[in-house]
Design an enzyme around this catalytic site. Structure first.
Site, PDB file in Angstrom:
ATOM      1  N   LYS A 141       5.424   0.511  -5.599  1.00 15.65           N
ATOM      2  CA  LYS A 141       4.846  -0.051  -4.372  1.00 15.65           C
ATOM      3  C   LYS A 141       5.398   0.669  -3.138  1.00 15.65           C
ATOM      4  CE  LYS A 141       3.385  -2.534  -1.061  1.00 15.65           C
ATOM      5  NZ  LYS A 141       2.026  -2.760  -0.642  1.00 15.65           N
ATOM      6  N   CYS A 163       3.801  -2.863   7.022  1.00 16.82           N
ATOM      7  CA  CYS A 163       4.024  -2.264   5.701  1.00 16.82           C
ATOM      8  C   CYS A 163       4.533  -0.834   5.817  1.00 16.82           C
ATOM      9  CB  CYS A 163       2.717  -2.266   4.912  1.00 16.82           C
ATOM     10  SG  CYS A 163       1.927  -3.862   4.894  1.00 16.82           S
TER      11      CYS A 163
HETATM   12  N1  SAJ Z   1      -2.458   5.682  10.476  1.00 17.13           N
HETATM   13  C1  SAJ Z   1      -2.394   6.943  11.071  1.00 17.13           C
HETATM   14  N2  SAJ Z   1      -3.032   7.982  10.468  1.00 17.13           N
HETATM   15  C2  SAJ Z   1      -3.727   7.822   9.309  1.00 17.13           C
HETATM   16  C3  SAJ Z   1      -3.793   6.556   8.710  1.00 17.13           C
HETATM   17  C4  SAJ Z   1      -3.134   5.496   9.318  1.00 17.13           C
HETATM   18  O1  SAJ Z   1      -1.766   7.128  12.124  1.00 17.13           O
HETATM   19  O2  SAJ Z   1      -4.286   8.820   8.831  1.00 17.13           O
HETATM   20  C5  SAJ Z   1      -1.747   4.545  11.090  1.00 17.13           C
HETATM   21  C6  SAJ Z   1      -2.657   3.360  11.440  1.00 17.13           C
HETATM   22  O3  SAJ Z   1      -3.261   3.532  12.687  1.00 17.13           O
HETATM   23  C7  SAJ Z   1      -1.658   2.218  11.409  1.00 17.13           C
HETATM   24  C8  SAJ Z   1      -0.683   2.626  10.300  1.00 17.13           C
HETATM   25  O4  SAJ Z   1      -0.864   4.007  10.118  1.00 17.13           O
HETATM   26  O5  SAJ Z   1      -0.949   2.131  12.630  1.00 17.13           O
HETATM   27  C9  SAJ Z   1      -0.864   1.914   8.992  1.00 17.13           C
HETATM   28  O6  SAJ Z   1      -2.239   1.688   8.700  1.00 17.13           O
HETATM   29  P1  SAJ Z   1      -2.871   1.881   7.250  1.00 17.13           P
HETATM   30  O7  SAJ Z   1      -4.300   1.522   7.319  1.00 17.13           O
HETATM   31  O8  SAJ Z   1      -2.544   3.231   6.734  1.00 17.13           O
HETATM   32  O9  SAJ Z   1      -2.046   0.870   6.331  1.00 17.13           O
HETATM   33  P2  SAJ Z   1      -1.721  -0.713   6.377  1.00 17.13           P
HETATM   34  O10 SAJ Z   1      -0.289  -0.856   6.849  1.00 17.13           O
HETATM   35  O11 SAJ Z   1      -2.760  -1.490   7.084  1.00 17.13           O
HETATM   36  O12 SAJ Z   1      -1.791  -1.064   4.807  1.00 17.13           O
HETATM   37  C10 SAJ Z   1      -0.971  -0.348   3.885  1.00 17.13           C
HETATM   38  C11 SAJ Z   1      -1.840   0.097   2.711  1.00 17.13           C
HETATM   39  N3  SAJ Z   1      -1.130   1.076   1.889  1.00 17.13           N
HETATM   40  C12 SAJ Z   1      -1.694   2.245   1.512  1.00 17.13           C
HETATM   41  O13 SAJ Z   1      -2.808   2.571   1.841  1.00 17.13           O
HETATM   42  C13 SAJ Z   1      -0.875   3.111   0.628  1.00 17.13           C
HETATM   43  C14 SAJ Z   1      -2.234  -1.117   1.883  1.00 17.13           C
HETATM   44  O14 SAJ Z   1      -2.949  -0.737   0.712  1.00 17.13           O
HETATM   45  C15 SAJ Z   1      -0.976  -1.903   1.488  1.00 17.13           C
HETATM   46  O15 SAJ Z   1      -1.276  -3.047   0.702  1.00 17.13           O
HETATM   47  C16 SAJ Z   1      -0.305  -2.365   2.766  1.00 17.13           C
HETATM   48  O16 SAJ Z   1       0.086  -1.185   3.479  1.00 17.13           O
HETATM   49  C17 SAJ Z   1       0.896  -3.209   2.387  1.00 17.13           C
HETATM   50  O17 SAJ Z   1       0.789  -4.440   2.494  1.00 17.13           O
HETATM   51  O18 SAJ Z   1       1.901  -2.671   1.913  1.00 17.13           O
END
Ligand code: SAJ
Length: 416
Positions: free
Chosen positions: A204, A258
């Protein structure tokens, strides 16, 4: 009918409770220490903005398959889904996990299954959860089965992903894993992969760390591209045409509860070895100040400048502000004594403009911090009619520069 007791009715616990309740096979008791949360759910309402969740909760409460209360109750299975934040010195705060486990000890009886869904540092199930459950006097692994089954759902798509994603099931022994699989199979359509509890904890954390490190790489490439006069968005799009490349995208930082948190759980357990992981966290954490300094540079020479920040949530199309980079950008700009107006169509809070017009009125710089769908239809001519200076800074590459330039704007993009 079997009973499931879900401890913690937040982003993961409530949808999990609703999914089990919706099968019609269980009576689900949701438990939360927050009286407002319990009361809202008792009335069939939810505080979370997630597609389909509200109606699912309302239906289950009406049908009587889901109840909410402030104390655990006897059940066949217990699921712990409470927050695991980090302390200011970047250590996992396991107080909610420990307190939840303690509260269910008096209710444990032979043949119970206890599942930890919260994201935790490796070995937490073995070294922390099991010793607490053992206080019941029952034999752990035989009379009480235990597993770590981490949640993996993406905020904004929780209900869909909870049903369709694959799951990792880490049992403390084979029978614990098998029983957990049987339980989740009542609604999970994705594959279920069985392993031990510590490997599940690590897997995870690896998922979110992979994403954090990849985003840090994108952010570093953005800053390099800016220095070299390259458009990072175009370069990344082209690099990603390679069949084995999947660069993530730069932005004003990494938020949420996360990805901005979980990598520290690995660093905590192996500080000497986790060098890249720590550096990635530091790079992503430095992005709000990089954005704020770019804004400051752009506003040089303007007396009492007003900045309009569009998007305050941690990412697009959610109403969640936890660890939001936008809030950090706002704080830094306020420390420069700039006038800062923030607007977010997903949020209504006291310290924000209540309309887009109010946020834009007399502005010297408009900054896109979150790529909410609602911002795609921003009309450059209308924005031009409200602002004082026509400059827009797009940190998410969502605006069509030509249309804004046509309306007289200077368009700045992060990483260009
Ligand atoms: N972000 C970027 N660039 C990207 C992608 C995201 O800057 O290319 C930023 C987003 O704007 C945001 C942050 O990263 O601020 C996180 O967003 P996210 O959509 O990547 O992830 P979370 O935190 O909403 O959800 C993640 C997910 N993990 C993965 O995709 C590996 C989700 O599946 C998990 O269940 C969740 O964390 C968790 O609960 O751990």
């Amino acid at each position: 009918m079997k009973t499931i007791c879900v401890i913690g009715l937040g982003y993961i616990g409530l949808p999990t409770a609703a999914m089990f309740a919706s099968t019609g096979k269980f009576r689900v008791i949701g438990v939360d220490i927050n009286g407002n949360t319990v009361e809202a759910i008792q009335n069939g309402q939810t505080h979370l903005h997630e597609p389909c969740l509200g109606e699912k909760v309302a239906r289950c409460v009406t049908q009587g398959t889901l109840v909410a209360q402030s104390e655990p109750a006897p059940a066949d299975a217990f699921i712990i889904a409470v927050p695991t934040p980090i302390t200011s010195d970047k250590q996992a705060d396991l107080s909610y996990v420990k307190a939840s486990a303690e509260t269910l000890v008096p209710f444990l009886k032979p043949n119970n299954l206890v599942i930890l869904e919260s994201t935790v540092p490796p070995r937490t199930t073995q070294d922390i959860l099991i010793p607490i459950l053992a206080k019941s006097g029952l034999e752990i692994g035989r009379q009480i089965l235990v597993a770590h089954c981490p949640e993996r759902v993406l905020p904004g798509r929780i209900c869909y992903e909870m049903e369709h994603n694959s799951r990792i099931i880490g049992g403390i022994n084979d029978i614990s894993a098998q029983r957990t699989k049987q339980l989740y199979a009542t609604f999970v359509k994705g594959e279920m992969y069985l392993t031990d509890a510590t490997s599940a904890e690590m897997a995870k954390l690896m998922e979110n760390t992979y994403r954090d490190v990849n985003i840090a790489l994108a952010n570093e490439l953005a800053r390099i591209s800016n220095k070299l006069g390259v458009n990072v968005w175009e370069a990344i799009a082209m690099a990603n045409k390679h069949p084995r490349v999947n660069l993530h995208l730069p932005g004003p930082g990494v938020g949420g509860h996360c990805i901005a948190v979980d990598p520290w759980f690995i660093v905590e357990k192996a500080p000497q070895e986790a060098r890249l992981i720590r550096l990635a966290r530091e790079i992503n954490d430095s992005m709000p100040s990089h954005v704020a300094l770019t804004i400051k540079q752009e506003l040089e020479g303007i007396a009492s400048p007003k900045v309009t920040l569009l998007g305050m949530t941690y990412k697009a199309n959610v109403n969640d502000c936890r660890e939001s980079p936008s809030l950090k950008v706002k704080n830094i700009l306020e420390s420069f004594s700039f006038q800062v107006a923030a607007y977010d169509p997903m949020l209504r809070t006291a310290n924000m403009a209540s309309t887009l017009e109010e946020a834009l009125a007399g502005s010297d710089l408009v900054v896109i911090l979150v790529n909410h769908d609602a911002f795609a239809s921003l009309d450059p001519a209308k924005v031009a009619s409200l602002v004082r200076n026509r400059t827009v800074f797009d940190t998410k590459n969502m605006l069509e520069a030509a249309a804004w330039e046509k309306a007289g704007f200077k368009v700045i993009k992060l990483g260009c």
